[in-house]
Motif scaffolding. Structure first.
Motif, PDB file in Angstrom:
ATOM      1  N   ILE A  44      -9.118   3.246  -9.999  1.00 14.90           N
ATOM      2  CA  ILE A  44      -8.252   3.958  -9.045  1.00 14.90           C
ATOM      3  C   ILE A  44      -7.811   3.033  -7.915  1.00 14.90           C
ATOM      4  O   ILE A  44      -6.632   2.939  -7.574  1.00 14.90           O
ATOM      5  N   LEU A  45      -8.776   2.294  -7.348  1.00  9.38           N
ATOM      6  CA  LEU A  45      -8.450   1.434  -6.209  1.00  9.38           C
ATOM      7  C   LEU A  45      -7.538   0.285  -6.633  1.00  9.38           C
ATOM      8  O   LEU A  45      -6.601  -0.081  -5.913  1.00  9.38           O
ATOM      9  N   LEU A  46      -7.785  -0.256  -7.829  1.00  6.37           N
ATOM     10  CA  LEU A  46      -6.955  -1.355  -8.333  1.00  6.37           C
ATOM     11  C   LEU A  46      -5.520  -0.879  -8.525  1.00  6.37           C
ATOM     12  O   LEU A  46      -4.562  -1.546  -8.127  1.00  6.37           O
ATOM     13  N   THR A  47      -5.365   0.308  -9.125  1.00  8.81           N
ATOM     14  CA  THR A  47      -4.023   0.848  -9.353  1.00  8.81           C
ATOM     15  C   THR A  47      -3.319   1.125  -8.023  1.00  8.81           C
ATOM     16  O   THR A  47      -2.118   0.870  -7.883  1.00  8.81           O
ATOM     17  N   SER A  48      -4.067   1.608  -7.031  1.00 12.20           N
ATOM     18  CA  SER A  48      -3.435   1.889  -5.734  1.00 12.20           C
ATOM     19  C   SER A  48      -2.991   0.597  -5.062  1.00 12.20           C
ATOM     20  O   SER A  48      -2.021   0.590  -4.305  1.00 12.20           O
ATOM     21  N   SER A  49      -3.679  -0.521  -5.370  1.00 11.11           N
ATOM     22  CA  SER A  49      -3.266  -1.805  -4.817  1.00 11.11           C
ATOM     23  C   SER A  49      -1.903  -2.205  -5.395  1.00 11.11           C
ATOM     24  O   SER A  49      -1.063  -2.779  -4.699  1.00 11.11           O
ATOM     25  N   LEU A  50      -1.696  -1.861  -6.684  1.00 13.14           N
ATOM     26  CA  LEU A  50      -0.384  -2.125  -7.298  1.00 13.14           C
ATOM     27  C   LEU A  50       0.686  -1.240  -6.667  1.00 13.14           C
ATOM     28  O   LEU A  50       1.757  -1.712  -6.292  1.00 13.14           O
ATOM     29  N   THR A  51       0.386   0.067  -6.529  1.00 16.42           N
ATOM     30  CA  THR A  51       1.424   0.997  -6.071  1.00 16.42           C
ATOM     31  C   THR A  51       1.798   0.745  -4.606  1.00 16.42           C
ATOM     32  O   THR A  51       2.956   0.926  -4.239  1.00 16.42           O
ATOM     33  N   VAL A  52       0.836   0.304  -3.772  1.00 19.00           N
ATOM     34  CA  VAL A  52       1.198   0.015  -2.379  1.00 19.00           C
ATOM     35  C   VAL A  52       2.113  -1.211  -2.344  1.00 19.00           C
ATOM     36  O   VAL A  52       3.048  -1.282  -1.539  1.00 19.00           O
ATOM     37  N   GLY A  53       1.878  -2.151  -3.268  1.00 15.75           N
ATOM     38  CA  GLY A  53       2.768  -3.305  -3.374  1.00 15.75           C
ATOM     39  C   GLY A  53       4.165  -2.890  -3.797  1.00 15.75           C
ATOM     40  O   GLY A  53       5.163  -3.376  -3.266  1.00 15.75           O
ATOM     41  N   LEU A  54       4.229  -1.960  -4.764  1.00 16.56           N
ATOM     42  CA  LEU A  54       5.534  -1.495  -5.236  1.00 16.56           C
ATOM     43  C   LEU A  54       6.262  -0.727  -4.132  1.00 16.56           C
ATOM     44  O   LEU A  54       7.489  -0.831  -4.006  1.00 16.56           O
ATOM     45  N   ALA A  55       5.508   0.024  -3.312  1.00 16.86           N
ATOM     46  CA  ALA A  55       6.115   0.728  -2.177  1.00 16.86           C
ATOM     47  C   ALA A  55       6.737  -0.274  -1.214  1.00 16.86           C
ATOM     48  O   ALA A  55       7.859  -0.095  -0.733  1.00 16.86           O
ATOM     49  N   MET A  56       5.987  -1.368  -0.947  1.00 19.77           N
ATOM     50  CA  MET A  56       6.460  -2.392  -0.030  1.00 19.77           C
ATOM     51  C   MET A  56       7.716  -3.053  -0.598  1.00 19.77           C
ATOM     52  O   MET A  56       8.694  -3.284   0.130  1.00 19.77           O
ATOM     53  N   LEU A  57       7.719  -3.323  -1.910  1.00 14.73           N
ATOM     54  CA  LEU A  57       8.888  -3.960  -2.534  1.00 14.73           C
ATOM     55  C   LEU A  57      10.093  -3.024  -2.502  1.00 14.73           C
ATOM     56  O   LEU A  57      11.225  -3.457  -2.271  1.00 14.73           O
ATOM     57  N   ALA A  58       9.854  -1.724  -2.735  1.00 16.52           N
ATOM     58  CA  ALA A  58      10.949  -0.758  -2.714  1.00 16.52           C
ATOM     59  C   ALA A  58      11.617  -0.745  -1.342  1.00 16.52           C
ATOM     60  O   ALA A  58      12.835  -0.650  -1.217  1.00 16.52           O
ATOM     61  N   LEU A  59      10.798  -0.886  -0.308  1.00 17.30           N
ATOM     62  CA  LEU A  59      11.316  -0.909   1.054  1.00 17.30           C
ATOM     63  C   LEU A  59      12.046  -2.216   1.326  1.00 17.30           C
ATOM     64  O   LEU A  59      13.124  -2.240   1.917  1.00 17.30           O
TER      65      LEU A  59
END
Lengths: 210, 106
Positions: free
Chosen positions: A78-93
């Motif tokens: 779960i934590l590893l996947t959230s590390s990916l998704t927070v990165g994707l959020a940052m890239l989307a921004l």
């Protein structure tokens, strides 16, 4: 033609696309790294305490009775996947993707962060039922000093995520908000690094030598 | 515009590679623990090395730390903190381990 610096500090950079935000965030990002590194030293102290306390079980329940590897495995994924998704959020921004995409990655990260905390709380309650409470032994005191400290950081990260979500809605994609999201991403990745230390030293180390 | 999409794709790929690598290392660690049991120092050493590998993968692919164009003083900060950390941890384990042996005669 003068080129904007593309990589002026370690970690995630905004780059020339957001030249003004990039310049403004350079100093605060360095300051944030100073905070992360002093936080790392604090975690290091707790790790050192735990290592020296592994044998100090005082006849109480030890790692083999208390640790539930299946739950630890789920929390790790779960934590590893959230590390990916927070990165994707940052890239989307960073690349001005549609707002819906940014909100989606923010939401997924928050959901993963909260489910991590729920699983961790369930573990603590299960441990307490078996008599694994902080005051039982030096080993358990060290355990409860370290692992919930990480959990507290994750909870702070979730709160931060919510606040930034609101700011994004109220203030829009301003330079200030973008640079804050970058720091949140740094913080979140940092927490995943600490978690690797926790599964390696606290859980596997405890099971091997405890 | 085209260059931008290209850059976005490249950065996203970086994250996906980092995630894939970390996932593989995590699965390897838990597979080893499940298959061989967590008893011997050999197994623990393997798990520790895989953990270290995952730290490096995440530092490079998620936190984008490398020796290229990063400014020196920030990298110095990270390296110095790591040094402080190692002194704290190794020093504590050494001194208290020594004390434990003297007290209990283990």
């Amino acid at each position: 033609m003068k080129r904007a610096p593309t990589h002026s500090y370690p970690g995630i950079n905004l780059g020339e696309r957001h030249a003004s935000a990039h310049k403004a965030s350079e100093v605060v990002t360095f300051g944030f790294w100073v905070f992360l590194m002093s936080d790392l030293v604090y975690f290091g102290l707790m790790f050192a305490t735990y290592i020296t306390m592994i044998d100090a079980q005082a006849g109480g329940p030890g790692p083999h009775e208390l640790f539930d590897l299946k739950s630890i495995f789920a929390q790790t994924l779960i934590l590893l996947t959230s590390s990916l998704t927070v990165g994707l959020a940052m890239l989307a921004l960073k690349y001005n993707l549609p707002r819906a995409r940014i909100v989606l990655w923010f939401g997924v990260t928050l959901a993963l962060g909260v489910s991590f905390l729920v699983l961790e709380m369930r573990d603590f309650l299960a441990m307490a039922e078996k008599g694994g409470i902080p005051q039982r032994s030096g080993f358990l005191s060290a355990y409860y000093g370290l692992v919930p400290l990480h959990g507290l950081h994750v909870a702070a990260g979730c709160l931060w995520l919510i606040v930034l979500g609101v700011q994004l809605r109220v203030m829009g994609m301003t330079d200030l908000v973008i640079s804050r999201v970058m720091r949140l991403a740094l913080f979140w990745h940092f927490l995943d690094l600490i978690w690797i230390g926790i599964i390696t030293i606290v859980y596997f180390g405890g099971l091997t030598y405890g | 515009m085209d260059k931008r999409t290209e850059m976005h794709r490249r950065e996203r790929r970086r994250y996906v590679i980092g995630y894939g690598g970390s996932l593989l290392l995590t699965l390897a660690v838990f597979a080893i623990a499940y298959h061989f049991g967590i008893e011997t120092t050999g197994v623990y050493l393997t798990i520790g090395l895989l953990g270290l590998a995952q730290l490096i993968v995440q530092l490079v692919y998620f936190l984008h730390i490398d020796r290229r164009r990063s400014s020196r003083e920030d990298l110095d900060l990270i390296l110095f903190s790591t040094l402080v950390l190692l002194i704290i941890i190794l020093g504590t384990v050494w001194i208290l381990g020594n004390l434990a042996i003297r007290m209990h005669g283990m």
